[in-house]
Design a protein around this motif. Structure first.
Motif, PDB file in Angstrom:
ATOM      1  N   UNK A 121       0.772  -1.153   0.031  1.00  0.00           N
ATOM      2  CA  UNK A 121      -0.093   0.091   0.022  1.00  0.00           C
ATOM      3  C   UNK A 121       0.971   1.136   0.072  1.00  0.00           C
ATOM      4  N   UNK A 122       1.927   1.260   0.651  1.00  0.00           N
ATOM      5  CA  UNK A 122       2.986   2.381   0.738  1.00  0.00           C
ATOM      6  C   UNK A 122       3.885   2.527  -0.125  1.00  0.00           C
ATOM      7  N   UNK A 123       4.316   1.531  -0.645  1.00  0.00           N
ATOM      8  CA  UNK A 123       5.662   1.757  -1.589  1.00  0.00           C
ATOM      9  C   UNK A 123       5.132   1.181  -2.914  1.00  0.00           C
ATOM     10  N   UNK A 124       3.866   0.456  -3.283  1.00  0.00           N
ATOM     11  CA  UNK A 124       3.575   0.047  -4.509  1.00  0.00           C
ATOM     12  C   UNK A 124       4.218  -1.153  -5.011  1.00  0.00           C
ATOM     13  N   UNK A 125       4.934  -1.892  -4.075  1.00  0.00           N
ATOM     14  CA  UNK A 125       5.409  -3.153  -4.491  1.00  0.00           C
ATOM     15  C   UNK A 125       5.659  -4.133  -3.105  1.00  0.00           C
ATOM     16  N   UNK A 126       5.912  -5.414  -3.525  1.00  0.00           N
ATOM     17  CA  UNK A 126       6.004  -6.290  -2.515  1.00  0.00           C
ATOM     18  C   UNK A 126       7.325  -6.209  -1.933  1.00  0.00           C
ATOM     19  N   UNK A 127       7.703  -6.736  -0.610  1.00  0.00           N
ATOM     20  CA  UNK A 127       8.821  -6.526  -0.058  1.00  0.00           C
ATOM     21  C   UNK A 127      10.016  -7.060  -0.859  1.00  0.00           C
ATOM     22  N   UNK A 128       9.664  -8.253  -1.417  1.00  0.00           N
ATOM     23  CA  UNK A 128      10.871  -8.737  -2.250  1.00  0.00           C
ATOM     24  C   UNK A 128      10.989  -8.110  -3.557  1.00  0.00           C
ATOM     25  N   UNK A 129       9.866  -7.495  -4.086  1.00  0.00           N
ATOM     26  CA  UNK A 129      10.175  -6.731  -5.588  1.00  0.00           C
ATOM     27  C   UNK A 129      10.915  -5.556  -5.314  1.00  0.00           C
TER      28      UNK A 129
END
Length: 303
Positions: free
Chosen positions: A240-248
């Motif tokens: 939600x905050x960064x627009x990507x999954x943690x891994x991505x």
């Protein structure tokens, strides 16, 4: 302190004047009255930039990483604003003077500049009162995360990082970025629940911890434990905050660093510095991010 007009910062300083050390600015004039820039910094120490906005353009930006502080010089009651990764900013401040404070961490920002009449032509009824809301000396509007605007900014970053980006693709991505910024200004988000203020603080801490060592990422379990946010909220909050999954997000930063390292190091050394013991895994990850093999990128830099 460095002093530059906004046009000099984005379009290139005059002869004898340099950008601050570690600053890379790539600008594409999409059409008359519409330009987009990618600004990347890796400063070794904190520094300040004083700038005057010497155009009447509307500015829409998305800070991709890093933290900056922006203040209107001489602005009574205008407190400095801290901008973090995920900040969207829209402004129209012709003639205003700003002071920007940068810190010794990696920084990335996509900035779109457009004349009001061009925006009106492009957006039509969707333009609505956005221009009127933004126009006015010293206006600076900061917004929370809008995932679609961030995704469009990331697409522009990838395109503008290429040595010879497709102008048609840049044009399309620029219009997409503009459209989502207008939606964000009109209060239309993409339906994702935004993290609370407390969770945003913890997510920024997790973001910083994740990228502290690009050769040895923490597991999601470790990250969750260290910042005090459960794994589900951590994963949902990152998206939600960064627009990507943690891994991505980690891989994007890791491969961005790889591209910078290849300017000075061979492919094998770069892979080792980023924690890869298997060259084929490194090559596959690099190609997925940049559309070319690391050896091809290395040859292009040396050409």
């Amino acid at each position: 302190m460095y002093e530059l007009k906004s046009s000099e910062f984005f379009d290139g300083p005059p002869a004898g004047v340099a950008h601050p050390p570690g600053t890379l600015v790539r600008t594409v004039d999409v059409r008359e009255g519409l330009a987009v820039s990618l600004v990347s910094l890796r400063p070794q120490q904190a520094f300040q930039v004083a700038t005057v906005n010497d155009s009447d353009h509307l500015h829409f930006s998305c800070q991709l990483r890093g933290m900056t502080e922006v203040a209107v010089q001489g602005g009574v009651g205008r407190e400095p604003r801290q901008l973090h990764a995920n900040s969207l900013v829209a402004s129209c401040a012709p003639g205003e003077r700003f002071q920007l404070n940068f810190y010794p961490v990696g920084y990335g920002n996509v900035e779109l500049r457009i004349r009001p009449d061009i925006l009106s032509q492009l957006a039509g009824d969707e333009y609505g009162g956005v221009g009127e809301r933004l126009q006015g000396a010293g206006f600076l509007h900061q917004q929370g995360g809008h995932a679609r605007a961030r995704e469009a900014a990331l697409k522009l970053e990838q395109l503008l990082s290429c040595p010879q980006p497709s102008r048609l693709l840049v044009h399309a991505a620029t219009l997409e970025f503009l459209a989502w910024n207008l939606q964000a200004l009109q209060g239309s988000d993409d339906g994702a629940a935004q993290p609370s203020a407390r969770e945003q603080k913890l997510l920024r801490a997790a973001h910083e911890r994740l990228l502290a060592d690009l050769s040895d990422p923490p597991t999601i379990e470790q990250l969750s434990r260290e910042v005090g946010l459960n794994q589900l909220k951590l994963k949902r909050g990152f998206k939600a905050m960064f627009g990507l999954s943690i891994y991505a997000l980690f891989q994007r930063e890791r491969m961005g660093r790889a591209k910078a390292l290849l300017d000075r190091h061979g492919v094998s050394d770069t892979a080792a510095m980023l924690g890869y013991s298997n060259m084929s895994h490194f090559s596959a990850a690099f190609r997925k991010q940049h559309g070319m093999l690391p050896s091809q990128a290395r040859r292009g830099m040396l050409a």
